[in-house]
Design a protein around this motif. Sequence first.
Motif, PDB file in Angstrom:
ATOM      1  N   TYR A 113      44.223  43.043  34.800  1.00  0.00           N
ATOM      2  CA  TYR A 113      43.996  41.634  34.449  1.00  0.00           C
ATOM      3  C   TYR A 113      44.420  41.430  32.999  1.00  0.00           C
ATOM      4  N   TYR A 165      43.988  29.029  37.178  1.00  0.00           N
ATOM      5  CA  TYR A 165      44.912  30.150  37.024  1.00  0.00           C
ATOM      6  C   TYR A 165      46.331  29.700  37.315  1.00  0.00           C
ATOM      7  N   HIS A 185      42.365  39.138  38.544  1.00  0.00           N
ATOM      8  CA  HIS A 185      41.755  38.184  37.616  1.00  0.00           C
ATOM      9  C   HIS A 185      40.634  38.902  36.856  1.00  0.00           C
ATOM     10  N   GLY A 211      48.830  34.679  37.215  1.00  0.00           N
ATOM     11  CA  GLY A 211      47.528  35.333  37.249  1.00  0.00           C
ATOM     12  C   GLY A 211      46.756  35.193  35.957  1.00  0.00           C
ATOM     13  N   ALA A 236      45.837  37.476  44.027  1.00  0.00           N
ATOM     14  CA  ALA A 236      45.040  36.362  43.505  1.00  0.00           C
ATOM     15  C   ALA A 236      44.292  35.615  44.598  1.00  0.00           C
ATOM     16  N   GLU A 285      34.919  36.606  44.816  1.00  0.00           N
ATOM     17  CA  GLU A 285      35.947  37.232  43.972  1.00  0.00           C
ATOM     18  C   GLU A 285      35.321  38.247  43.022  1.00  0.00           C
ATOM     19  N   THR A 342      40.802  41.163  42.860  1.00  0.00           N
ATOM     20  CA  THR A 342      42.006  40.392  42.541  1.00  0.00           C
ATOM     21  C   THR A 342      42.469  40.822  41.153  1.00  0.00           C
TER      22      THR A 342
END
Lengths: 763, 298
Positions: free
Chosen positions: A93, A670, A353, A674, A127, A314, A351
Motif C-alpha cells: 500500500y 481511491y 489499500h 490504488g 482493490a 476490507e 486489498t
Amino acid sequence: MAITESPRFVRADGPDKVTGSGRYTADMNLTGQLVAKFRYADVASARITRLDVSAAKAMPGVFAVITDEDVPDVHYGSPVPDRTLFARDAVRYEGEVVAAVAAVDAATAQSAVDAIVVEYEALPIVADLEASMAEGSPLVHERWETYDVGDGTEQRPNVASFSSIEKGDVQAGLDQADHVVTSRYEADGTHAIPIEPRAVIAQWEGDKVTIWTSSQVPFDARNGVCETLQLSANRVRVIVPHLGGGFGGKCGFHFEAHVAALARATRRPVKLVFSRREEFLAPDRRRESMIIDITTGVRNDGTITARTGWVAVENGAYTADSAFFPQLSAMHVAGPYAIANVFIESSLVYTNHQPSGSVRAPTAPQACWASESHNDEVARAIGMDPVEFRRRNLVDEGIEGPSGQVYGDIGVRRCLEAAVEAAGYGDDLPADEAIGVAVGWWPSFPGPSGAYIKLDGDGSGQIITGAQECGTGSVMTLRQLAADELGMDAEDFQLVYQDTSAAPYDTGATGSQTLLNNGRAVVESAKEIAEQLRELAADQLEAAAADIVLAGGNAHVAGSPDKSVSIPELAGIAAGGELLIGKGSGTPPEYPSASATCVGDQGMAGWAGPQFSCHAIRIRLDRETGVVRVLDVFAAHDSGTIINPVGARGQVEGGIMMGIGQALTEGTRYGDDGRQQNPALLEYKLQTAADVPTIHTTFIEVPDPNAGPRGAKGVAEAPNVPTAAAIANAITKLIGRPVRQLPMTAERVWTTSNTGSEQGGES
Amino acid sequence: MSFLIAESLDDALAAIAAGARPIAGGTDLVVGARHGKEALPDELVAIDRIDQLAEIGPGPGGIRIGALVTHATLMTDPLVVAEFTALADAAALVGSPSTRHVGTLGGNVMNASPAMDTGAPLMVLGAVADLQSVGGSRSVPLDELWTGPGTTSAQADELLIGVTLSSAPQRSGSAYVRLEYRRAMEIAVVGAAAAVTLGDDGTIAAAEVALSAVAPTVLLVEGVGDALVGRDPESAASAAAGLAGEQASPISDLRASDSYRRHCVGVMAKRAVVAAARRAAGEDIAVPVNRSIGIGAA
C-alpha cells in the motif's frame, strides 16, 4: 450513583488541556534529539527491484538511514503475521514504510528521504472486494499459505479471516415467508482523524529504551516493540503524555519500533511527528470499507422468518487488529432481533489499500446502516410502520438473539420507545423533513486490567493505573471510584497513568473498556486499603474492624459518628509501619455462551454487557441538490449504570457527530492507482461545530451484573453505531428509495432520487 | 529570503517593481506554501500596514473597496451590505472566522481561483480592478483581469489597490448563493451571484448572473439581460437557471461530477435571482443568503 451529580467533580486533566499547559508528545524535546522521516512506498502494489540508501547516508547531517536489513527478521501481526517493520521485497500500500531517516533537522531528513533510490516493478492492484475473492485474482500476499493464522480462521487466497453465524434452517425459514427482500449496500472506508497527528520520541539508556508516543494502547505499543526488536518487556518503557484524541486510529502498534531502531542506530534521542497527510496515509487504522448483501424472509404479521447475509470487509494490505471483524460485522448484519434462522458469512479481504483497524465500533456503523436500512425496506414490503416492525422482532429479557445468546434484563425496547417518543415520531412534519429510526447494539469487552493505590503519610492518595486516557474522561472517573470506597474525596487523589513501567497491564483506550475493567481494578485496590484503614482505626477506636465505617475523610464506629479518627491520622500511623498500598485486578466478567454454530468463531457471538441504543433523527432535505441537514438527534442508550453522566453524554454527542460525518460527508476516495485521493481535511469533509444538530440524550439505565462497577457497561463506541442508519432511513422516506452507498453524499442522494437506479429489491 | 514591511503605497510599489511579491493576509500564499502548492517567493513585501488600502468609500468612478478590506469587514460594513449585498453574502461564507478576519478582498481577487466566492458578486456588480505600478495606474474589467485558473492579466509590477463599483440603482438587489456540503470551512462546489433591478411593475428591468467553479474563470453568464428583462422574478429565475446550465463548463473532481455541478449551478443561479429580486423589492434577507433561506438556514 452518578458521580458528576456532585458539583465538585473536577476532571483532573481539564485545567491542563484547557489552559494549554498540558504537554503532548510533539511538545517534548530532548537534548541531542534528531528528527525522523520516512520514505513511503508511494505506489500501491509493486516489487522492489532496487533500494539504494547510500547517497542518503552520505549526506551531511544524516545520522542513520535504516531499512528492513537493519532490524530483526520478524514477521509480526496477531493472529496473522503478515508484515514486517519495513517493506521487504514488495510494497502493498502507498503508505508502507520502505526506509527511515534520522537527521539533524527536518529539512535535512527530508532531503535524505528524497535521495533514497527505490525502483519498482509494478504489480497488479487489488482493490475490489468481490473481485479479490474470485478465483484467479492477483494475490496481495503471495505467501499467504505460509502465514500461521491461528485456530478457527479458514485460509483462502486474499482472505485474512472468515467467520459465520449459523442458526436454524434458513431455507425452511425463507419458505415460511410471505415476502423475501434482498438488498445490497456498499460503504466507503473512513478515517479516525484525531486532532493530534501522532508523534513518537525514543531514547536509549544502556540496553533500555524509553518511548514517548501518542498511543491509545501503550501496552500494545510496548509489546509491538518487544516483538519486532526482540526485547524483553522490562527493557521497553512506553509513556504517553497527554493524548490528543484517537477514536481508534491510535490503537495498535505503529511507529514506536521504527523510531526506537533509529535511536539505537544513532545513539541519540529521535523524534517523529506526523503531518496531517501522513496521518491519513500511513497508519494501519482506518475504518474498513464493506459490501453487505442481506436477504430477509418476513411474514405479513412482521415476523422475520430467516435472514441470510454475505459480507466482505476490507482488510487492506495487512492485518492489524481486524481479524475478529468478520464475526462482529455478521452480528450487526443480524442486529438485536429474535431471528430463528440465520446464516451470515463474512470475510476479511486483503486489498492494496491502507490497512483497516479498530476505529470506534469497527464494522458496526456500516453494517448497522445496511441492516437497519434493509429492515425499513422489509417493513415497507409488508406495509408495516418500521418502528412497529422493530417492536415485533427486537430481543428482550429471556429471548434468544440471532447468535443464540439469551439475554438478561436489557433496555433495548425502552431505548426504542424513549427515542421515538422524544422525537414525536408520527407527528406531521414539513414536506422536506422526515424522522428516521435505527436500533444499534455493541458489546462490552471484559479483560484483564490492573491498578495500585497508595496513601502516603499525609493521607493523600495516588492511583497508579495502566489505563489510558483518550480524552473520554474515563480515567478521570477512576478517582471517584477510589474515593467512594475509602470515604474520601476524588480530589484527594492524583493519577499516575500512561506509563507501562509504572503500572500493571491494561488493554488501553480501546473497546470502551476503561471504566469496565480498570474501574474494577481500582475498586479492588481501594478495597485493600480500606481493609488496612479499618484495622488501623479499630486499634485506635477500640472497636472491631468490621464495625468501622469510612466516610467524610474519617473512620468511625458504625452508629457512633463521633467516635472517629481522620484518614490522614491513620495514614500517618501507617507511614511508620505497614504502608498503605493496595493492588487490584479482579476477575473480569464472563463471556456468555451463544448456541449458534460459528465457523471460524472469533469470540464475538456471545456478548458480555451488551449495550443497546436507538437514534431517531430528524433531517431536512434540499431536494434540488440532495444536501441533507441533520436537525435533531434523539438518542436513547442502555449502557448500564451511568457513573459519569457528563462524560457519558459527551461520548454520545461525539459519537453522533462522527456518525453524521460517516453518513454524509466523509469517505476516502481511491484512484485507479490504488492511492487515496483525499488525504487532507479540505477534501475529506469532517462535520464542523457549525453543523452540530440539537442532540437529545436519554440514558436507559439497566444495571448489568455481568459488567463493570455498579453495573456499568461501556459507552464510548455505541453512540457511533446507529447514527448513519437513522439518517439513511429518514432520507429514504423523503426520496422513496434507499441510497445504497455510504457516505450518502449530496450527489449520491440527488442521483438516487432522480435516476431511480437501485440494486436489489423484493423478489 | 527578504521580507519588507511597506510603510506606504510608494514603498510597496517600488519593492514590487524590484521583484517582490505582495503579501497581506497570507491565507493563500502561506497556506499554499505549507501544503507544497508553491514555495514562498524569495522576496516578499508586506502591504498590510498601508491603511489607505483598507478603506471603503467614494473614489474615482464610483465606490472603491480597498484591496486590504477583509472578508470580516465586507460581511458587516453597512455600505457593502446595503449596496453590494452579494459581496457581503460571499465574504460571510469564506472559510472560518479566523480566515475571514485575515483574508483580504485583494488577495481573493488576485489569487484568481474560479472557485473564489467574491468573484461572481464583483462580476454582477460590474466591478473594475484598480491596478497601480510605479509607472502609473489603470482600471481593468474583471473578465479581462481573470485569464485562467490562478492567472491574471496584471503585469508583474502591478499591485491591485482596490476594486471600484457603481452605486446600486434604485429598486435593485443582489445575492450570492453557494452549494455547500457543510456549514463552515467549505469551498464552493458551485456558486452563483445575481444582481437584479426591478421595474415599476415588479418585473425584471435589468439583470446579471455570474457563476463560481464551473469554468476556468468566474463566468459572467451571457444573454441574461435579454432573457430575463420583462419577466416576473420566478420565471426569470428559471430562465437564468437554464442559461447557467448551458454556459457552464464544469469539471469532474472529488467535490462533484460535471453533470451534478451543471445541474446545481442552475439551481444556485435560480436561487440567486430569486433572492436578489426579493431584496430589490425591499425585503430584508440577512447576510448570507445561505444561512437565511433554504437548507443552510439556522
